[in-house]
Scaffold this motif. Structure first.
Motif, short mmCIF file in Angstrom:
data_model
loop_
_atom_site.label_atom_id
_atom_site.label_comp_id
_atom_site.label_asym_id
_atom_site.label_seq_id
_atom_site.Cartn_x
_atom_site.Cartn_y
_atom_site.Cartn_z
N ARG A 89 -54.62 -55.70 58.51
CA ARG A 89 -53.32 -56.22 59.00
C ARG A 89 -52.62 -55.16 59.84
N PHE A 90 -52.72 -53.89 59.38
CA PHE A 90 -52.10 -52.78 60.11
C PHE A 90 -52.77 -52.61 61.48
N VAL A 91 -54.12 -52.68 61.50
CA VAL A 91 -54.84 -52.53 62.77
C VAL A 91 -54.44 -53.65 63.73
N GLU A 92 -54.34 -54.89 63.22
CA GLU A 92 -53.98 -56.01 64.11
C GLU A 92 -52.59 -55.81 64.70
N GLU A 93 -51.70 -55.32 63.85
CA GLU A 93 -50.33 -55.08 64.34
C GLU A 93 -50.33 -53.97 65.39
N ARG A 94 -51.11 -52.87 65.12
CA ARG A 94 -51.20 -51.75 66.08
C ARG A 94 -51.86 -52.21 67.38
N ALA A 95 -52.87 -53.08 67.25
CA ALA A 95 -53.57 -53.57 68.45
C ALA A 95 -52.58 -54.30 69.36
N ALA A 96 -51.69 -55.08 68.75
CA ALA A 96 -50.69 -55.79 69.55
C ALA A 96 -49.74 -54.80 70.22
N VAL A 97 -49.34 -53.76 69.48
CA VAL A 97 -48.45 -52.74 70.06
C VAL A 97 -49.15 -52.05 71.24
N MET A 98 -50.44 -51.72 71.06
CA MET A 98 -51.17 -51.04 72.14
C MET A 98 -51.30 -51.92 73.37
N ARG A 99 -51.57 -53.21 73.14
CA ARG A 99 -51.70 -54.12 74.29
C ARG A 99 -50.38 -54.21 75.03
N SER A 100 -49.27 -54.28 74.28
CA SER A 100 -47.99 -54.38 74.99
C SER A 100 -47.65 -53.06 75.67
N ALA A 101 -48.28 -51.95 75.23
CA ALA A 101 -48.07 -50.67 75.93
C ALA A 101 -49.06 -50.52 77.09
N GLY A 102 -49.89 -51.54 77.30
CA GLY A 102 -50.78 -51.54 78.48
C GLY A 102 -52.19 -51.05 78.23
N LEU A 103 -52.56 -50.79 76.96
CA LEU A 103 -53.94 -50.35 76.69
C LEU A 103 -54.75 -51.51 76.12
N PRO A 104 -55.92 -51.80 76.71
CA PRO A 104 -56.75 -52.88 76.16
C PRO A 104 -57.18 -52.55 74.73
N CYS A 105 -57.07 -53.51 73.85
CA CYS A 105 -57.44 -53.28 72.45
C CYS A 105 -57.93 -54.61 71.87
N GLU A 106 -59.24 -54.71 71.64
CA GLU A 106 -59.84 -55.98 71.24
C GLU A 106 -60.72 -55.80 70.00
N PRO A 107 -60.89 -56.89 69.21
CA PRO A 107 -61.77 -56.77 68.04
C PRO A 107 -63.22 -56.51 68.44
N VAL A 108 -63.94 -55.84 67.57
CA VAL A 108 -65.36 -55.55 67.81
C VAL A 108 -66.17 -56.42 66.87
N SER A 109 -67.22 -57.03 67.38
CA SER A 109 -68.05 -57.89 66.51
C SER A 109 -68.89 -57.04 65.57
N GLY A 110 -69.34 -57.65 64.48
CA GLY A 110 -70.18 -56.95 63.51
C GLY A 110 -71.44 -56.40 64.18
N ALA A 111 -72.04 -57.21 65.07
CA ALA A 111 -73.29 -56.78 65.72
C ALA A 111 -73.03 -55.55 66.60
N GLU A 112 -71.91 -55.58 67.33
CA GLU A 112 -71.57 -54.44 68.21
C GLU A 112 -71.35 -53.17 67.37
N LEU A 113 -70.68 -53.37 66.21
CA LEU A 113 -70.41 -52.24 65.32
C LEU A 113 -71.71 -51.64 64.82
N ARG A 114 -72.62 -52.51 64.39
CA ARG A 114 -73.87 -52.03 63.80
C ARG A 114 -74.74 -51.32 64.84
N SER A 115 -74.72 -51.81 66.09
CA SER A 115 -75.57 -51.12 67.07
C SER A 115 -74.88 -49.84 67.59
N GLY A 116 -73.54 -49.84 67.69
CA GLY A 116 -72.85 -48.64 68.19
C GLY A 116 -72.75 -47.54 67.15
N LEU A 117 -72.52 -47.94 65.90
CA LEU A 117 -72.29 -46.93 64.85
C LEU A 117 -73.00 -47.36 63.56
N PRO A 118 -74.33 -47.27 63.56
CA PRO A 118 -75.09 -47.75 62.40
C PRO A 118 -74.78 -46.95 61.13
#
Ligand SMILES: Cc1cc2nc3c(=O)[nH]c(=O)nc-3n(C[C@H](O)[C@H](O)[C@H](O)COP(=O)(O)OP(=O)(O)OC[C@H]3O[C@@H](n4cnc5c(N)ncnc54)[C@H](O)[C@@H]3O)c2cc1C
Length: 388
Positions: A89-118
């Motif tokens: 919940r905290f991350v979602e709230e921060r993600a919204a704050v970051m987007r309104s500050a102009g920084l792209p911030c999007e959820p990462v899928s499980g598959a993307e997570l596993r291949s990027g940071l196994p």
């Protein structure tokens, strides 16, 4: 100028390039304090105000990028990881704050997570990718400002301790040093957590934080990993004031006010792993079990790191202000200025606050009110009582 951390070196550079005759006194070496012992993130808390600081600091770092000291300035996307639903919940709230500050911030899928940071545990509650963040080598960046200051004519006196200030009738005349008294029209104290030694009553306390350094990872870390457990600037509370006698008597004052996993890959192939924040009495080395605590927390989040070698560990002493923001500008003593209390955000904020300080000292106005030392009820008379 007293102190060759990021606060002193940025201010020395800004003043020297405006034509001030600057002498910078440092009792140890350049970046000996926290400025040479941190993770070098230019967005060290995920807040809108910090995005603004990073944006203002970035062009100033870029000015020095082509200079004699390389400092590994690089864009570094952050993976904001939530272990559980509360953190999510905290991350979602921060993600919204970051987007309104102009920084792209999007959820990462499980598959993307596993291949990027196994190495990450499989059952995290979620993660977001935050773009547009920057990192650098903190010690080298501090040195880059020191060299730029020297290039503009500043004199750096290393191994020289600055002692008491000479104040007469509420006006500063200079200061006493290992090399004898120095007369000065203005003195800027940028002494990190030691600022109250020189400016009696200054509301700066000490927050100790530990880091570990890995050996070569042998794989690429695609993101800076941040577990979203670090409190907001204004919620840091206990770490932003000196401990009380009863807390010391209870024996647990040095337990962390904040602890989180931060993992920052370095261009040389290793990574810095942290971190903690705990009130400190400055001289005693408190909480020596912190490397173990950091390792346990990191392993719980990143079990795939179990066999990574850890080659070094150290602590740094953050200069904490009561509201988490720096103190920048004149004091009630004529000729005495402070540039300090940068807490956990010195690398992201000092280049900008130094420019504001130098503009103000050059007669161009006042630093932003949110940084004014006058926002705190300081007993400046205590300083005057120490006049010679
Ligand atoms: C573990 C950790 C991680 C961090 N990560 C980040 C991050 O990722 N991003 C970020 O922005 N910030 C980070 N920080 C915070 C950052 O390190 C500090 O805000 C910053 O370094 C403070 O700089 P400073 O120049 O005020 O103090 P310091 O670096 O402590 O410099 C003060 C200098 O003054 C000198 N001095 C003191 N008294 C005297 C005297 N009487 N005479 C002469 N010299 C004197 C000292 O020797 C010292 O060199 C982190 C801090 C820690 C501890």
């Amino acid at each position: 100028m007293v102190g060759a951390g990021i606060a002193g070196c940025t201010a020395a550079y800004e003043l020297a390039r405006r034509g001030f005759r600057v002498r910078l006194l440092e009792r140890r070496g350049i970046a000996h304090g926290a400025s040479g012992r941190n993770q070098g993130l230019l967005l060290n808390d995920v807040e809108a105000g910090s995005v603004e600081m990073m944006r203002r600091a970035l062009p100033l770092y870029r000015e020095l990028e082509g200079g004699p000291v390389p400092f590994e300035l690089r864009e570094a996307p952050y993976l904001l990881v939530a272990r559980d639903d509360g953190q999510l919940r905290f991350v979602e709230e921060r993600a919204a704050v970051m987007r309104s500050a102009g920084l792209p911030c999007e959820p990462v899928s499980g598959a993307e997570l596993r291949s990027g940071l196994p190495q990450l545990r499989e059952d995290v509650a979620g993660a977001y990718l935050l773009h547009g963040c920057w990192a650098l080598s903190a010690a080298a960046a501090t040195r880059a400002f020191a060299e730029a200051a020297r290039d503009c004519g500043a004199q750096l006196r290393l191994g020289v301790s600055a002692g008491p200030l000479s104040i007469r009738s509420g006006r500063l005349e200079g200061l006493i040093t290992d090399e004898g008294p120095i007369r000065a029209d203005a003195v800027v104290i940028a002494a990190g957590p030691w600022l109250p030694d020189l400016v009696a009553g200054a509301p700066v306390s000490t927050g100790r934080g530990w880091l570990l350094s890995t050996g070569p990872l042998g794989f690429r870390l695609p993101w800076v990993v941040l577990e979203m457990a670090w409190p907001d600037l204004e919620d840091l509370g206990r770490a932003a004031r000196p401990p009380r006698l009863a807390e010391i008597a209870a024996g647990d004052y040095e337990l962390p006010s904040a602890a989180t996993v931060t993992l920052v890959g370095q261009p040389a192939g290793h990574a810095l792993l942290g971190t903690s924040l705990a009130p400190s009495l400055l001289e005693p080395v408190e909480a020596v079990d912190m490397p173990r605590r950091i390792a346990r927390r990191a392993l719980d989040l990143l079990p795939g790191f179990a066999e990574v070698s850890i080659t070094r560990g150290w602590y740094g002493l953050r200069p904490m202000s009561p509201d988490g923001l720096p103190l920048v500008g004149p004091t009630a003593v004529e000729g005495l200025f402070v540039h300090g209390g940068h807490g956990s955000i010195g690398m992201q904020s000092a280049p900008w606050t130094a420019r504001e300080l130098a503009d103000a000292m050059d007669g161009g106005g006042t630093p932003p009110a949110q940084f004014s030392p006058a926002r705190f009820d300081v007993d400046w008379d205590a300083l005057n009582r120490r006049r010679r």
